[in-house]
Design an enzyme around this catalytic site. Sequence first.
Site, mmCIF file in Angstrom:
data_model
loop_
_atom_site.group_PDB
_atom_site.id
_atom_site.type_symbol
_atom_site.label_atom_id
_atom_site.label_comp_id
_atom_site.label_asym_id
_atom_site.label_seq_id
_atom_site.Cartn_x
_atom_site.Cartn_y
_atom_site.Cartn_z
ATOM 1 N N ASP A 57 8.621 32.450 -25.361
ATOM 2 C CA ASP A 57 7.868 32.575 -23.998
ATOM 3 C C ASP A 57 7.561 31.426 -23.562
ATOM 4 O OD1 ASP A 57 5.970 32.999 -26.297
ATOM 5 O OD2 ASP A 57 4.619 32.880 -24.759
ATOM 6 N N GLU A 121 3.296 33.698 -27.110
ATOM 7 C CA GLU A 121 2.404 32.591 -27.831
ATOM 8 C C GLU A 121 1.392 32.197 -26.853
ATOM 9 O OE1 GLU A 121 1.195 28.529 -29.374
ATOM 10 O OE2 GLU A 121 2.384 28.948 -27.458
ATOM 11 N N ASP A 145 6.392 23.645 -33.363
ATOM 12 C CA ASP A 145 5.583 23.942 -32.190
ATOM 13 C C ASP A 145 4.730 22.673 -31.971
ATOM 14 O OD1 ASP A 145 4.963 24.676 -29.667
ATOM 15 O OD2 ASP A 145 4.170 26.592 -30.152
HETATM 16 ZN ZN LIG Z 1 4.377 26.431 -27.847
#
Ligand SMILES: [Zn+2]
Length: 354
Positions: A57, A121, A145
Amino acid sequence: MPYVEGKPFGEGPFNALQAALSMAEGYGFSITNYDNYVGTADLNHQERQLDILAHMDVVPAGEGWTVTKPFEPVVKEGKLYGRGTADDKGPAVAALYAMRAVKELGIPLTKNVRLILGTDEECGSSDIRYYYEKEKEAPMTFSPDAEFPVTNTEKGRLEGHFHASFAASEALPRLVKIEAGIKANVVPGKAKAEVEGIELKTLEETAAQVGKATGISFTFEQRPSVTEITAQGAGAHASTPNEGKNALTGLLCLITQLPLAECPQLSLVKSLVKLFPHGDTCGKAIGIDMADELSGSLTLAFSMLAVGAHSLEGVFDSRCPVCATEDNVLKVVREAMAGEGFTLENDSMLPPTM
Ligand SMILES: [Zn+2]
């Protein structure tokens, strides 16, 4: 995003997950789809030792795209442009390719690596909660990330929600309303207000001064009875508020410099300027300015505000270093806000992780 049967986070995340899983399957990994909340790809059938957490996402596309449209990715001069290329689809693909390299080189392994692809997320990670209700976490986990090479400490967070109500006033000139902010974790690049009973000339003169002092620009649109003010700054992620120009705090500067009639609403708006002055991105005015060697300075972004005739509500986002506690952050903020007539709704904060 409305809930659709079988697509818990809507069409986009669903499609992205399908595409990622078919890629992984194409490289010969065995995949599992956890009801479209999360999909996984396993490197082999050994005992699981490492989980890699990535997500499909993205944050809202926003405005100001110049190289391409957010969902029409292009490669230009060796760089990939499009929403999510950095956060977090690019890193997800990099992790998948690392697994693919290990697999295709035939490197013998005694343990498994699982790539876990989430789809929620950016809105609270309910996908991962769903997954870990069904599966145990591996002894080791990392998430591609954030910054390279590795982040092993995470700041705590206080997403402060507050409100106040007051007696309405019709006295002119007056502030009719303020509407600013799209998300708690975004420094607003734009903010709007409506005022009534003020000459355009006064607005423009004050705006010129405030603009010089704040770096925020203002435009005006005259309606039959009110004038709409638009403040333009520059958006940023709430964790790096000093990289943006907060249009909301700039707008509040302008409003409180205008010759408006005194009323309870206006005095609360003045209190907001006192608590969250323009340019204060470390919570100094509200009393929580702190830093430590390990995780740096506290940051604070005043990100959302709605003011009406007899009530207001607002949101700020504070990222707190490891020295932060509920005593030296939450309690201090609650007392400072109460002293100015606001109710802080939070009764806890997210503690730092290390
Ligand atoms: Zn992220």
